[in-house]
Design an enzyme around this catalytic site. Structure first.
Site, mmCIF file in Angstrom:
data_model
loop_
_atom_site.group_PDB
_atom_site.id
_atom_site.type_symbol
_atom_site.label_atom_id
_atom_site.label_comp_id
_atom_site.label_asym_id
_atom_site.label_seq_id
_atom_site.Cartn_x
_atom_site.Cartn_y
_atom_site.Cartn_z
ATOM 1 N N LYS A 31 0.758 -1.180 -0.127
ATOM 2 C CA LYS A 31 0.070 -0.032 -0.158
ATOM 3 C C LYS A 31 0.736 1.203 -0.018
ATOM 4 C CE LYS A 31 -0.514 0.935 4.134
ATOM 5 N NZ LYS A 31 -0.646 1.749 5.466
ATOM 6 N N THR A 32 1.892 1.132 0.752
ATOM 7 C CA THR A 32 2.743 2.570 0.680
ATOM 8 C C THR A 32 3.372 3.009 -0.620
ATOM 9 O OG1 THR A 32 3.474 1.879 2.974
ATOM 10 C CG2 THR A 32 4.688 3.719 1.844
ATOM 11 N N ASP A 215 -3.741 8.157 3.962
ATOM 12 C CA ASP A 215 -3.510 6.764 4.267
ATOM 13 C C ASP A 215 -4.028 6.342 5.598
ATOM 14 O OD1 ASP A 215 -1.780 4.506 4.356
ATOM 15 O OD2 ASP A 215 0.002 5.430 5.288
ATOM 16 N N GLU A 216 -4.168 5.005 5.620
ATOM 17 C CA GLU A 216 -4.636 4.483 7.051
ATOM 18 C C GLU A 216 -6.098 5.174 7.303
ATOM 19 O OE1 GLU A 216 -3.293 1.879 8.578
ATOM 20 O OE2 GLU A 216 -1.193 2.442 8.723
ATOM 21 N N GLN A 246 -8.039 -3.719 9.381
ATOM 22 C CA GLN A 246 -7.038 -3.485 10.305
ATOM 23 C C GLN A 246 -7.165 -2.297 11.275
ATOM 24 O OE1 GLN A 246 -2.515 -4.122 8.992
ATOM 25 N NE2 GLN A 246 -3.843 -4.236 7.121
ATOM 26 N N ARG A 600 1.476 -10.057 10.690
ATOM 27 C CA ARG A 600 3.107 -9.336 10.765
ATOM 28 C C ARG A 600 3.937 -10.583 10.495
ATOM 29 N NH1 ARG A 600 1.645 -5.198 9.670
ATOM 30 N NH2 ARG A 600 -0.319 -6.296 9.307
#
Length: 711
Positions: A31-32, A215-216, A246, A600
Site C-alpha cells: 500500500k505504501t 493513508d490508514e 486492520q 506481521r
DNA sequence: CGGGAAAAGCTTTTT
DNA sequence: GCTTTTCCCG
C-alpha cells in the site's frame, strides 16, 4: 515512469483517473508503494504540481517516509507539497492563519499530559471534588466532544454531571485561550472551524489542493473525516487507502464507518482491492483469512500469495507465564543458530504488563532485546521541565509551563504561595505570570516568599534577555544550566539521575540538529523547536541497528513485519481482553488485532498461551483464546508444556480449565500420559469428547486412548 | 522539602 | 502482585 514492478491492481490504483478512489489494501499488499507511485504519477503524468497535492498520514514516520521516497523517485525535492499528519498540517495551517483563528502569534501546543494537568487545575479552581469529577474522565469527555466538533454550548447532554462537565470544558477552553496554548484536538478543530466559516480561505485552499491522498483511512475519526471533506470540497480528487480489517483504534474514536461514508459522500468513487500479499507464507495467510472471516460487516477481501505454503504455525500450551517465556526464549535461541538474526524476531503481546516476565527470561539467557513503546523522549519529566522554561521564555502567558517550573527545581515557593498567585489570576482573569507580577507590586508576600518569587521573575527575564540572538542549541544549553535543572538532577542519586542528565544533554543535541534544518518563515527558531517537540516523538534510530529481539504490543506492531513472530498470551480474558468480552463490536476489534498480529509474520508464527497466569495479582486458569480455535487445525502444530513443569502444578486448587481434546493432536506429535509416560501419536480418530488417539509408548508399546487423558 | 508509607490503578496510543 | 502516584509527617 516504470510501472511493471507493480501488479495489475496496484497499477490500476496508480494510474487511476482523477476522481475519487477507494483503495482497500490488505496487509502486506504494498500500500505504501502504491501511494508513493501515485503521487509520482500525478506529478509526472497528470502534470499536477506538488503545490496542488495534500497527503495525510497518522504518524510523522509515515509522512517522512513518503516524502523521502517520492523525492528519490522523482529526483527532485517536492517542498511545496503538503504532506504530514493531520496535526502537523493543521499546525502549519494555523501558523499561517493565526490571526483569523483568533490565536496569539506565539501560540504553543499542549500535549496530553499538559492537557491533563490543566484540566485538573481547572477542576480545582472550580472547587469541584476530584473524586466526583476525575480529571481523566473530564479529559476524555472534552476530547470526545471536540472530536465530534462540538463546542461547550453545543453539547446536548443535560443531566447534572454532564452540565458540570460542560462547565469544565468551557473553563478549560478559557484557560487555554488565556495561556495562548492549544491542545492536539484543537489543532484540527480550529482548522476545521476556520475553514468552515471563512469563505475566502476555504475557496483558496479548495482551489489549491486538487489532489488529496489519505493513508490508514480506517483510523480516521469524525473530526478528521469532516476536515478532509472540507479540504476536498466539491471538485477535487481524493484517494483514500485503508483496510477495514486492520481497524484497531475504535477505542480512541476511529470510525470504520467512514469508509462506507466515503462512498456515499464522494459519488462515483472507484473501489480497488489490493489482495496479493508479498509478505507471508500461504499457511499464515490462510490462518489470517480464516480468522477474520468470523467478523461481520466486512467490506470483504481475501489475501493470497504466490509464495509457498511454508511451515505450520506452532501453538504452545504453556503451564504458566514463566513457562511461556522460557519456551519463547528457547525457540529464539534455536532460530538464532539458523537463518534468523535476533532483529528478525518479534514478540507481540496484548498488554504492556506481559513484557516483564518475557524480559526476565531474555535477560537470564543474555539475549539482547528492545521494548518499543513506553515513554517517548519528549514526554520524559526532565525534558518537559526544560521545555517548560523555554516555553515561558517564548510566551509568559503559558500557565501550564508556569505551573511546572515555578518550584522546579525547588526554590522555596510552596503550595500556599502558588495558591495565592492562582487566586489572583482567577479574580483578575490574568495569566499566572502577570498575577505574580501584580502581587509583587502590591507587596503581598512575606519577605521570604517575596525574595524567592522576585528571584524567579528575574531568573526568567534574565534567561530571556541573555539568550537573545543566541543559536538555538546554545540557548537550550544556557537555560539548562541557569535554571538549575542540571544541578537538580545531578543531585538525584542512582542510575535514574544519570539517565536524566544524559537526556538533558541530548536535548542540546536535538536543538542543534533542529536548528540546522529549515525553520518555517516568520517563526522564531525557538517557537519552531517547541512545536516540533510537541508534535514529533523523536525516535531514537541508533538503537534500531542493534541486533536485538523486538518486543511490542500488537497495536504498535501495525505496519511492521518480521520473519519470525511470537504472539504471546493467546488466552481468553487476556486476548481477547476481558474488558471487550461483553461488547460484540469490541470483540471484533480484538479479532482484528489478532489479524494484525498474525499478518506481521513472514515465515514463522508462534502462538503461545499459559494455562495458569497471574493477572492483577491473582492466579487464574484461562482457556486458550477463541482466536486459536478459529484457525483451521490443519495449519497448526500444537505443542504442550513439558512434564517437568507440570509437576509444580498446585494440587490444592481445582483447575477451572481441563485440557481440551479438540483436534489438537497431530500424527508424529510427542505426548505425555500420566501412567504410560512419553509417547508418539500414530493416529487420531473422531473429535471432541469422542476423540481417540493411537499412541506408541516407549514403556508399554501401542495403545489407543481417550484424547483428554493426554497432554 | 524530602523520604517513606499508604493508596490507587491495572488494555490498547499518536499527535 | 507490582508499580506509580499521592499523602503525610519529621
Amino acid at each position: 515512469m516504470i510501472l511493471n514492478s507493480l501488479n495489475p491492481a496496484q497499477q490500476e490504483a496508480v494510474v487511476a483517473p482523477l476522481g475519487h478512489q477507494l483503495v482497500l489494501a490488505g496487509a502486506g499488499s504494498g500500500k505504501t508503494r502504491v501511494l508513493i507511485y501515485r503521487i509520482a504519477w500525478l506529478i509526472e503524468h497528470e502534470h499536477i504540481s506538488p503545490f496542488n497535492i495534500l497527503a495525510v498520514t497518522f504518524t510523522n514516520k509515515a509522512a517522512n517516509e513518503m516524502r523521502t521516497r517520492v523525492e528519490s523517485m522523482l529526483n527532485v525535492p517536492v517542498k511545496s507539497m503538503w504532506i504530514g499528519t493531520f496535526h502537523g498540517l493543521s499546525h502549519r495551517f494555523l501558523r499561517a492563519h493565526w490571526q483569523e483563528a483568533g490565536l496569539p502569534q506565539a501560540f504553543q501546543i499542549l500535549d496530553s499530559d499538559d492537557q491533563f494537568r490543566l484540566i485538573r487545575r481547572v477542576i480545582h479552581a472550580m472547587n469541584l471534588d476530584e473524586e466526583r469529577f476525575p480529571p481523566k474522565e473530564a479529559q476524555w469527555f472534552i476530547n470526545a466532544q471536540k472530536e465530534e466538533a462540538r463546542e461547550p454550548h453545543q453539547v446536548e447532554l443535560r443531566d447534572f454531571t454532564a452540565q458540570t462537565l460542560i462547565q469544565i470544558y468551557q473553563a478549560y477552553q478559557e484557560a487555554c485561550q488565556r495561556a495562548g496554548v492549544i491542545d492536539f484536538t484543537d489543532l484540527l478543530l480550529k482548522t476545521y472551524k476556520l475553514l468552515l466559516s471563512n469563505d475566502t480561505l476555504r475557496q483558496h485552499y479548495q482551489e489549491r489542493f486538487r489532489c488529496l491522498l489519505v493513508d490508514e483511512f480506517q483510523d480516521t475519526n469524525t473530526l478528521q473525516y469532516s476536515w478532509l471533506k472540507l479540504f476536498a470540497g466539491e471538485n477535487n480528487s481524493i484517494m483514500i487507502v485503508g483496510d477495514d480489517d486492520q481497524s484497531i483504534y475504535g477505542w480512541r474514536g476511529a470510525r470504520i464507518e467512514n469508509i462506507q461514508r466515503f462512498s456515499k459522500d464522494f459519488p462515483g468513487a472507484n473501489i480497488i482491492r489490493l489482495e496479493q500479499n508479498y509478505r507471508s507464507t500461504g499457511t499464515i495467510l490462510k490462518a489470517a483469512n480464516a480468522l477474520i472471516s468470523q467478523n461481520s460487516g466486512r467490506l470483504g477481501k481475501n489475501l493470497w500469495t504466490e509464495d509457498q505454503e511454508g511451515e505450520l504455525i506452532t501453538s504452545y500450551a504453556a503451564f504458566n507465564e514463566t513457562d511461556e517465556a522460557f519456551f519463547i526464549v528457547n525457540r529464539i535461541r534455536d532460530l538464532r543458530q539458523g537463518e534468523f538474526a535476533l532483529r528478525d524476531m518479534a514478540i507481540l503481546y496484548r498488554s504492556n504488563a506481559q513484557s516483564r516476565v518475557i524480559e526476565e527470561a531474555l535477560m537470564q539467557f543474555g539475549i539482547p532485546y528492545r521494548v518499543y513503546g513506553g515513554l517517548r523522549y519528549f514526554d520524559r519529566a526532565e525534558i518537559k521541565d526544560a521545555l517548560a522554561y523555554l516555553r515561558i521564555i517564548a510566551n509568559r502567558h503559558d500557565d501550564p509551563a508556569f505551573e511546572r517550573i515555578i518550584n522546579t527545581p525547588t526554590r522555596g515557593i510552596g503550595d500556599k504561595t502558588v495558591n495565592a498567585i492562582r487566586e489572583q489570576a482567577k479574580t483578575a482573569n490574568q495569566p499566572l505570570w502577570y498575577a505574580l507580577i501584580t502581587l509583587l507590586e502590591k507587596k503581598f508576600f512575606s519577605a521570604r516568599a517575596d525574595s524567592a518569587l522576585a528571584n524567579f521573575v528575574n531568573l526568567i527575564n534574565a534567561m530571556d534577555e541573555k539568550t537573545v540572538g543566541m543559536d538555538l542549541h546554545k540557548q537550550v544549553e544556557y537555560v539548562l544550566y541557569s535554571s538549575g535543572l542540571i544541578e537538580h538532577y545531578r543531585k538525584e542519586k542512582g542510575e535514574k539521575g544519570l539517565t536524566r542528565l544524559e537526556n538533558l544533554e541530548e536535548l542540546v543535541n536535538a536543538a542543534h540538529q533542529f536548528s540546522q534544518e529549515a525553520v518555517p518563515d516568520e517563526m522564531s527558531p525557538l517557537a519552531a523547536f517547541l512545536a516540533y517537540a510537541a508534535l514529533e516523538s523523536k525516535d531514537d534510530q541508533a538503537e534500531a541497528y542493534d541486533d536485538s529481539v523486538q518486543l511490542m504490543t500488537l497495536h504498535s506492531a501495525k505496519g511492521l513485519e518480521f520473519p519470525v513472530v511470537f504472539l504471546a498470551g493467546c488466552e481468553e480474558e487476556l486476548f481477547p481482553h476481558y474488558l471487550s468480552m461483553n461488547d460484540p463490536k469490541a470483540m471484533e476489534e480484538e479479532r482484528r488485532l489478532c489479524y494484525v498480529g498474525v499478518t506481521r509474520a513472514m515465515k514463522k508464527l508462534f502462538m503461545t498461551y499459559a494455562e495458569l497466569r497471574r493477572m492483577h495479582g491473582k492466579e487464574a486458569y484461562h482457556r486458550p483464546s477463541r482466536f486459536l480455535r478459529e484457525i483451521p487445525v490443519e495449519l497448526v502444530d500444537e505443542v504442550r508444556f513439558r512434564t517437568k513443569v507440570s509437576r509444580v502444578q498446585p494440587v490444592a486448587s481445582t483447575p477451572a480449565y481441563k485440557p481440551q481434546a479438540q483436534g489438537r493432536f497431530r500424527i508424529g506429535q510427542d505426548v505425555h500420559h500420566r501412567v504410560f509416560g512419553e509417547g508418539t501419536v500414530l493416529d487420531v480418530e473422531g473429535d471432541g469428547d469422542e476423540m481417540k488417539v493411537k499412541v506408541r509408548f516407549g514403556s508399554v508399546g501401542t495403545k489407543v486412548l481417550i484424547a483428554s487423558y493426554l497432554t
